[in-house]
Scaffold this motif. Sequence first.
Motif, PDB file in Angstrom:
ATOM      1  N   HIS A  40       0.781   4.012  -2.919  1.00  0.00           N
ATOM      2  CA  HIS A  40       0.148   5.301  -2.637  1.00  0.00           C
ATOM      3  C   HIS A  40       1.087   6.344  -2.029  1.00  0.00           C
ATOM      4  O   HIS A  40       0.698   7.508  -1.900  1.00  0.00           O
ATOM      5  N   PHE A  49       0.826  -1.209   0.000  1.00  0.00           N
ATOM      6  CA  PHE A  49       0.000   0.000   0.000  1.00  0.00           C
ATOM      7  C   PHE A  49       0.861   1.260   0.000  1.00  0.00           C
ATOM      8  O   PHE A  49       0.585   2.215  -0.734  1.00  0.00           O
ATOM      9  N   ARG A  75      -4.823  12.729   1.858  1.00  0.00           N
ATOM     10  CA  ARG A  75      -3.564  12.123   2.315  1.00  0.00           C
ATOM     11  C   ARG A  75      -2.370  12.794   1.658  1.00  0.00           C
ATOM     12  O   ARG A  75      -1.383  13.120   2.321  1.00  0.00           O
ATOM     13  N   ILE A 114      -0.188   6.165   3.572  1.00  0.00           N
ATOM     14  CA  ILE A 114      -1.523   5.659   3.863  1.00  0.00           C
ATOM     15  C   ILE A 114      -1.916   6.118   5.254  1.00  0.00           C
ATOM     16  O   ILE A 114      -1.060   6.542   6.046  1.00  0.00           O
ATOM     17  N   ALA A 168      -7.716  10.108  -0.905  1.00  0.00           N
ATOM     18  CA  ALA A 168      -6.369  10.121  -1.489  1.00  0.00           C
ATOM     19  C   ALA A 168      -5.844  11.542  -1.637  1.00  0.00           C
ATOM     20  O   ALA A 168      -4.669  11.813  -1.350  1.00  0.00           O
TER      21      ALA A 168
END
Length: 231
Positions: free
Chosen positions: A124, A120, A194, A127, A191
């Motif tokens: 990304h 993850f 973040r 997270i 998203a």
Amino acid sequence: MSTEVYDQTNEVRDTLFSSLGNVDPDVIGHMINPAFMGGPQWPSLRQAFSIIRTNKSIKVASNGLSDPFEDMAEPNNGFRLEVIAETAEKLEADIYNTWLFKLVYAISQQAAHSSQIADFVATHGVITMELYAEDCGLEEFQNKNGMVGVILGVESPDMPKTVNFPAEEITLVTVQILTPDELDYVAEKRAEGRKHIHELLQKKGVYHRIELNRKSVLENGSSKWKLWEKS
């Protein structure tokens, strides 16, 4: 499990931790392994934590999530991560009873349960997750639901994010606590939120270093979200 890869992993991990400060000679472990009491199992069953000290801060790091799986013949480095948190806050001499240890322990157990956190973070960048405030000793950061938000994988100029281990590349997953309004922001923006929080933590020089009295990087809170987005 290859004994050679296991030994090499310990050597590389020891070198990594030593590059971050002075490592206590003894790790923190359990008299009874949590895996025997219904908790998630770590790759080689061993569950330990290292304490790393400098003149300015103290770090707690998991020590074992990157061990090779004991039931896998192919060379590997377990869950391909270790979890680390750092603070300059004054802590009790018995680190085991501090919020810093409880925080790293809670996230490490989540990492073992999920087995996908390294993937993850690689996908990304950062997270977020929520922990029960009582599990990590951070009641002052809890939201109305009794949860504490954390952001994992914040990049820092003095902490490597990935390290080549004997069998695989592992991620050194940093931990930063989110203020309640930052958590609300991430929950709403997902998203995008973040990414924005990560950028602000870097821009303001906060990075992964935890301060218990840290002000929100959103400055004046949710009412100013749109102002931040336009800047």
